[in-house]
Design a protein around this motif. Structure first.
Motif, PDB file in Angstrom:
ATOM      1  N   TYR A 166       0.827  -1.205   0.000  1.00 51.83           N
ATOM      2  CA  TYR A 166       0.000   0.000   0.000  1.00 51.83           C
ATOM      3  C   TYR A 166       0.864   1.260   0.000  1.00 51.83           C
ATOM      4  O   TYR A 166       0.594   2.219  -0.723  1.00 51.83           O
ATOM      5  CB  TYR A 166      -0.931   0.008   1.218  1.00 51.83           C
ATOM      6  N   GLN A 197       2.309   1.888  -3.359  1.00 46.66           N
ATOM      7  CA  GLN A 197       1.295   2.307  -4.325  1.00 46.66           C
ATOM      8  C   GLN A 197       0.973   3.798  -4.206  1.00 46.66           C
ATOM      9  O   GLN A 197       0.616   4.443  -5.193  1.00 46.66           O
ATOM     10  CB  GLN A 197       0.016   1.476  -4.133  1.00 46.66           C
ATOM     11  N   SER A 210      -4.158   4.032   3.507  1.00 53.30           N
ATOM     12  CA  SER A 210      -3.362   2.808   3.418  1.00 53.30           C
ATOM     13  C   SER A 210      -3.414   2.023   4.720  1.00 53.30           C
ATOM     14  O   SER A 210      -3.587   0.800   4.719  1.00 53.30           O
ATOM     15  CB  SER A 210      -1.903   3.142   3.077  1.00 53.30           C
ATOM     16  N   ASP A 244      -5.219  -1.593   5.243  1.00 54.52           N
ATOM     17  CA  ASP A 244      -4.425  -2.702   5.777  1.00 54.52           C
ATOM     18  C   ASP A 244      -5.219  -3.453   6.847  1.00 54.52           C
ATOM     19  O   ASP A 244      -5.254  -4.687   6.863  1.00 54.52           O
ATOM     20  CB  ASP A 244      -3.120  -2.159   6.359  1.00 54.52           C
ATOM     21  N   SER A 287      -8.444  -5.125   5.165  1.00 53.49           N
ATOM     22  CA  SER A 287      -8.094  -6.299   4.362  1.00 53.49           C
ATOM     23  C   SER A 287      -7.895  -7.516   5.257  1.00 53.49           C
ATOM     24  O   SER A 287      -8.331  -8.627   4.929  1.00 53.49           O
ATOM     25  CB  SER A 287      -6.827  -6.020   3.559  1.00 53.49           C
ATOM     26  N   ASN A 319     -13.325  -0.474  -2.303  1.00 53.80           N
ATOM     27  CA  ASN A 319     -12.006  -0.030  -2.764  1.00 53.80           C
ATOM     28  C   ASN A 319     -12.121   0.815  -4.021  1.00 53.80           C
ATOM     29  O   ASN A 319     -11.462   1.848  -4.153  1.00 53.80           O
ATOM     30  CB  ASN A 319     -11.102  -1.238  -3.035  1.00 53.80           C
ATOM     31  N   THR A 372      -5.096   2.851  -4.404  1.00 49.50           N
ATOM     32  CA  THR A 372      -4.535   1.542  -4.058  1.00 49.50           C
ATOM     33  C   THR A 372      -5.265   0.378  -4.731  1.00 49.50           C
ATOM     34  O   THR A 372      -4.912  -0.783  -4.494  1.00 49.50           O
ATOM     35  CB  THR A 372      -4.571   1.334  -2.527  1.00 49.50           C
ATOM     36  N   SER A 423      -2.793  -7.540  -2.311  1.00 46.13           N
ATOM     37  CA  SER A 423      -2.992  -7.378  -0.868  1.00 46.13           C
ATOM     38  C   SER A 423      -3.939  -8.438  -0.328  1.00 46.13           C
ATOM     39  O   SER A 423      -3.777  -8.915   0.803  1.00 46.13           O
ATOM     40  CB  SER A 423      -3.532  -5.975  -0.556  1.00 46.13           C
TER      41      SER A 423
END
Length: 290
Positions: free
Chosen positions: A67, A70, A122, A126, A129, A172, A179, A186
Motif C-alpha cells: 500500500y 502504491q 493505506s 491494511d 483487508s 475499494n 490503491t 494485498s
C-alpha cells in the motif's frame, strides 16, 4: 479539553474496560483450571506457534508496504519491518502514548510526503483487508463444522464469502482508487497472514493437547480476532477473552481451555511485540527501496 488530556482519558477508559472484562471472565471460570491447562503445554508446539505468528506479522508488514509503495512511499522492506515491529510495541506496551498506526503514518508522511489522506487510507485498508480474510475464513470453517450451532446456516455462510469480497472490492473502487491496482495482491497477502495465524493457533491447540472440536476453537479465534480490532480495550485484552468465553458457551466447548488458548495467543503476541522496544530507543530510519 486539550488533545493530550483527551488521549489520557481514552487510555484510562480502555484500561478500565480491559480490567473489568478480565475480572468478569474470572467470575465465570476458575483461574486454577486455566493455569492447569497452561502447565501441561508442550514447549515444542508453543515454539512452532511462535514461529508462525512471527511469519504472519512479517507477511502483514509486506502487505502494508504494498500500500505504501502504491501511494508513492517507496519504503524498503527492511526498514518497514522495523517500523512495523515498533508499531506493535507501541500498540501493546505504550497505550498512553502515540498509537502504533499513528506513529507509522507520521513517519512515512514525514519521510516521503505522499499526503496524509493517502497514508491514513493505506493504514485503514491494511486493517480492513485483514478483517475481510478473518471473516471469510470464519465463514468457511463454519461450513465445515458439525456443531449444531451452525445447522441450517451452511448456505448463508457460503453466500457470504463471495458477497463480502465483492462488497470490499467495490468499496475499494469507490473510496480507495489509488490503491485499487494492488487489491488482489494485498488480498493474497491477507490470505497468507490469516492462514499463518490459523496454523499458529493449531499448534497452540496441539501444545495444550486439544484434539477434538479444533474447527470450533479456530472459528472462535477468528471471531475474537475481529472483535479485538474494535478499539475498546488495550491491545484487545479482555475483548478477545470474553469472545472466547461466550464462544465456548454457544458452541459447547470447554471454557477454561478456550481462555487458555486466548491467553497463550496473547503471550505470543506480547513476546513478539516486545522485540519492538529495540526500535523505541533507536528509531529506525526509513530507507528507500532500491
Amino acid at each position: 479539553m486539550t488533545e493530550k488530556l483527551r488521549k489520557k482519558l481514552i487510555t484510562a477508559l480502555k484500561l478500565v474496560v480491559s480490567a473489568a472484562l478480565i475480572y468478569f471472565i474470572f467470575t465465570k471460570i476458575d483461574l486454577k483450571d486455566v493455569l492447569e491447562t497452561l502447565k501441561k503445554s508442550n514447549p515444542l508446539f508453543l515454539f512452532l506457534a511462535l514461529v508462525f505468528f512471527v511469519l504472519s506479522k512479517a507477511i502483514a508488514a509486506f502487505r502494508l508496504n504494498e500500500y505504501f509503495h502504491q501511494i508513492g512511499a517507496k519504503v524498503s522492506h527492511r526498514s518497514n519491518l522495523k517500523l512495523y515491529l515498533l508499531g506493535m510495541f507501541y500498540n501493546l506496551f505504550l497505550p498512553g502514548g502515540i498509537g502504533g498506526d499513528a506513529y507509522k503514518g507520521y513517519v512515512v508522511q514525514k519521510a516521503f510526503q505522499p499526503g496524509t489522506k493517502k497514508v491514513v487510507s493505506s493504514l485503514l485498508l491494511d486493517r480492513l483487508s485483514g478483517m475481510l480474510l478473518l471473516f471469510i475464513y470464519a465463514c468457511f470453517l463454519g461450513t465445515l463444522s458439525k456443531n449444531p450451532f451452525f445447522n441450517g446456516f451452511d448456505w448463508l455462510l457460503i453466500l457470504l464469502i463471495p458477497l463480502s469480497l465483492v462488497v470490499f472490492w467495490f468499496m475499494n473502487k469507490l473510496f480507495f482508487t489509488t490503491t485499487l491496482p494492488v487489491f488482489w495482491k494485498s488480498f493474497g497477502y491477507s490470505a497468507l497472514v490469516q492462514l499463518a495465524q490459523l496454523v499458529c493457533v493449531i499448534f497452540i491447540l496441539k501444545a495444550l493437547s486439544i484434539s477434538t472440536e479444533s474447527i470450533e476453537y479456530l472459528f472462535v479465534f477468528l471471531v475474537s480476532s475481529i472483535v479485538s480490532v474494535i478499539p475498546l480495550t488495550i491491545g484487545g485484552i479482555g475483548s478477545r477473552e470474553v469472545t472466547f468465553l461466550y464462544g465456548a458457551e454457544w458452541l459447547g466447548l470447554d471454557a477454561s481451555t478456550s481462555i487458555g488458548i486466548s491467553f497463550t495467543f496473547f503471550l505470543i503476541t506480547a513476546l513478539t511485540s516486545l522485540v519492538g522496544i529495540v526500535y523505541h530507543f533507536k528509531k529506525p530510519e526509513l530507507e528507500s527501496a532500491a
